[in-house]
Write a protein that holds these residues in place. Sequence first.
Motif, PDB file in Angstrom:
ATOM      1  N   ALA A 188     -90.696 -19.896  40.727  1.00 37.12           N
ATOM      2  CA  ALA A 188     -91.690 -18.915  41.174  1.00 37.12           C
ATOM      3  C   ALA A 188     -92.491 -19.365  42.394  1.00 37.12           C
ATOM      4  N   ASP A 189     -92.772 -20.648  42.516  1.00 35.93           N
ATOM      5  CA  ASP A 189     -93.659 -21.084  43.598  1.00 35.93           C
ATOM      6  C   ASP A 189     -92.980 -21.204  44.956  1.00 35.93           C
ATOM      7  N   TYR A 190     -91.658 -21.125  44.994  1.00 38.07           N
ATOM      8  CA  TYR A 190     -90.983 -21.395  46.273  1.00 38.07           C
ATOM      9  C   TYR A 190     -90.154 -20.251  46.825  1.00 38.07           C
ATOM     10  N   THR A 191     -90.167 -19.122  46.138  1.00 39.21           N
ATOM     11  CA  THR A 191     -89.412 -17.982  46.670  1.00 39.21           C
ATOM     12  C   THR A 191     -90.020 -16.686  46.148  1.00 39.21           C
ATOM     13  N   SER A 192     -89.438 -15.574  46.562  1.00 38.45           N
ATOM     14  CA  SER A 192     -89.967 -14.275  46.131  1.00 38.45           C
ATOM     15  C   SER A 192     -88.802 -13.280  46.073  1.00 38.45           C
ATOM     16  N   ARG A 193     -89.068 -12.148  45.460  1.00 35.22           N
ATOM     17  CA  ARG A 193     -88.025 -11.111  45.389  1.00 35.22           C
ATOM     18  C   ARG A 193     -87.629 -10.667  46.795  1.00 35.22           C
ATOM     19  N   LYS A 194     -88.623 -10.588  47.692  1.00 35.63           N
ATOM     20  CA  LYS A 194     -88.322 -10.134  49.057  1.00 35.63           C
ATOM     21  C   LYS A 194     -87.396 -11.128  49.773  1.00 35.63           C
ATOM     22  N   ILE A 195     -87.710 -12.406  49.616  1.00 35.70           N
ATOM     23  CA  ILE A 195     -86.855 -13.430  50.265  1.00 35.70           C
ATOM     24  C   ILE A 195     -85.423 -13.295  49.752  1.00 35.70           C
ATOM     25  N   ILE A 196     -85.287 -13.123  48.456  1.00 41.04           N
ATOM     26  CA  ILE A 196     -83.947 -13.032  47.874  1.00 41.04           C
ATOM     27  C   ILE A 196     -83.232 -11.773  48.371  1.00 41.04           C
ATOM     28  N   ASP A 197     -83.965 -10.662  48.430  1.00 41.83           N
ATOM     29  CA  ASP A 197     -83.342  -9.423  48.931  1.00 41.83           C
ATOM     30  C   ASP A 197     -82.911  -9.574  50.391  1.00 41.83           C
ATOM     31  N   ASP A 198     -83.751 -10.241  51.172  1.00 42.50           N
ATOM     32  CA  ASP A 198     -83.449 -10.373  52.605  1.00 42.50           C
ATOM     33  C   ASP A 198     -82.204 -11.220  52.870  1.00 42.50           C
ATOM     34  N   ILE A 199     -81.905 -12.113  51.952  1.00 41.66           N
ATOM     35  CA  ILE A 199     -80.744 -12.996  52.159  1.00 41.66           C
ATOM     36  C   ILE A 199     -79.469 -12.181  52.356  1.00 41.66           C
ATOM     37  N   GLU A 200     -79.391 -11.079  51.664  1.00 44.14           N
ATOM     38  CA  GLU A 200     -78.185 -10.252  51.775  1.00 44.14           C
ATOM     39  C   GLU A 200     -77.905  -9.848  53.236  1.00 44.14           C
ATOM     40  N   HIS A 201     -78.986  -9.667  53.996  1.00 44.52           N
ATOM     41  CA  HIS A 201     -78.817  -9.184  55.373  1.00 44.52           C
ATOM     42  C   HIS A 201     -78.826 -10.303  56.415  1.00 44.52           C
ATOM     43  N   MET A 202     -78.850 -11.520  55.951  1.00 37.85           N
ATOM     44  CA  MET A 202     -78.855 -12.654  56.887  1.00 37.85           C
ATOM     45  C   MET A 202     -77.588 -12.597  57.756  1.00 37.85           C
ATOM     46  N   GLU A 203     -77.794 -12.776  59.064  1.00 36.70           N
ATOM     47  CA  GLU A 203     -76.623 -12.745  59.950  1.00 36.70           C
ATOM     48  C   GLU A 203     -75.848 -14.050  59.862  1.00 36.70           C
ATOM     49  N   ILE A 204     -74.575 -13.920  59.658  1.00 37.13           N
ATOM     50  CA  ILE A 204     -73.737 -15.100  59.461  1.00 37.13           C
ATOM     51  C   ILE A 204     -72.900 -15.357  60.708  1.00 37.13           C
TER      52      ILE A 204
END
Length: 306
Positions: A30-46
């Motif tokens: 809980a202290d090092y991430t959030s739902r938003k961070i996890i959702d955003d990972i999907e759109h990370m440019e590879i």
Amino acid sequence: MFVKATMDRDAVEEALNTAFFKYKGTYFEADYTSRKIIDDIEHMEIRDDDVFLVTYPKSGSVWSQQILSLIFNEGHRNGTEQIDNIDRVPWVEYNINNIDFKSRPSPRLFSAHLPYYLMPRDLKYRMGKILYVCRNPKDVLVSFYYFSQCNPKLKCSIDWETFFEIFISGRVHGGSWFDHVRGWYTHKEDFNILFMTYEEMKKDLRSAVKKICKFVGVNLDEKMIDTVVEKATFKKMKQDPVANYSFLPDDVLDKSKGVFLRKGIVGDWKNIMTVAQSEMIDQMYKEKMGDLPINFLWDLGEESAS
Ligand code: A3P
């Protein structure tokens, strides 16, 4: 056969609920991430030359980070650059040092404990490369148990029997070991992936390093391979401040209670698991994983790692 937990379950639940949150079928710190961070990972440019190390917790992540760091960074290999592995191979879902992933030069290295379905979408189109390292669940469980003792975010110390129950119910950071490994294995065709086991790395580190080099397309001569292997042994890593995670502050890892590089062996579960507990895992393994051709080694007859 069911193991009875001995602790006050309410206190344990409260500790777990504070330390972790459940999102999309798994648990996060809980202290090092959030739902938003996890959702955003999907759109990370590879980028095509990105390499992701993916593991379930306690499966040899910091070890594999060290291997990748040594393979890719000459400065790491020859000791001219003292950059912590967590910055060389940062966690995408736990970016605790706030690294700007977009401006990182290629080839970029990343780590993740994510299930396959939460990874950046582009990876599913076989862009980039994934090194997936897994470890037999009995040793993972034991390693996780000792690690939980030095996790300051868990406000109560959890006894072995209780931790055993928590682990087999998948109520730990990373979710269920069975779901994680099975999910990745059964979806491996969707990704450009190399599957390795902790145990095969233990048995023959040199061959494992060569296999990884070939997969990531880095040509190292035999002398360089020697250096990678030597610096990735348990003994060397334990003393190596950029690799042993001793750089983590005490509010992340309470070093008075334990260390990241604990024993580093195959088969330590025999020192703590009861026969009934071991049989329970065997049964679960048979039911959930029995149809998959993954060969874990459960014991190498080791007392301590070298
Ligand atoms: P033990 O607790 O069984 O010793 P992770 O990095 O995924 O959290 O995994 C931690 C486990 O990997 C710990 O297991 C740690 O000792 C082990 N490990 C780390 N570096 C290693 C190495 N060079 N050789 C063997 N095991 C290593």
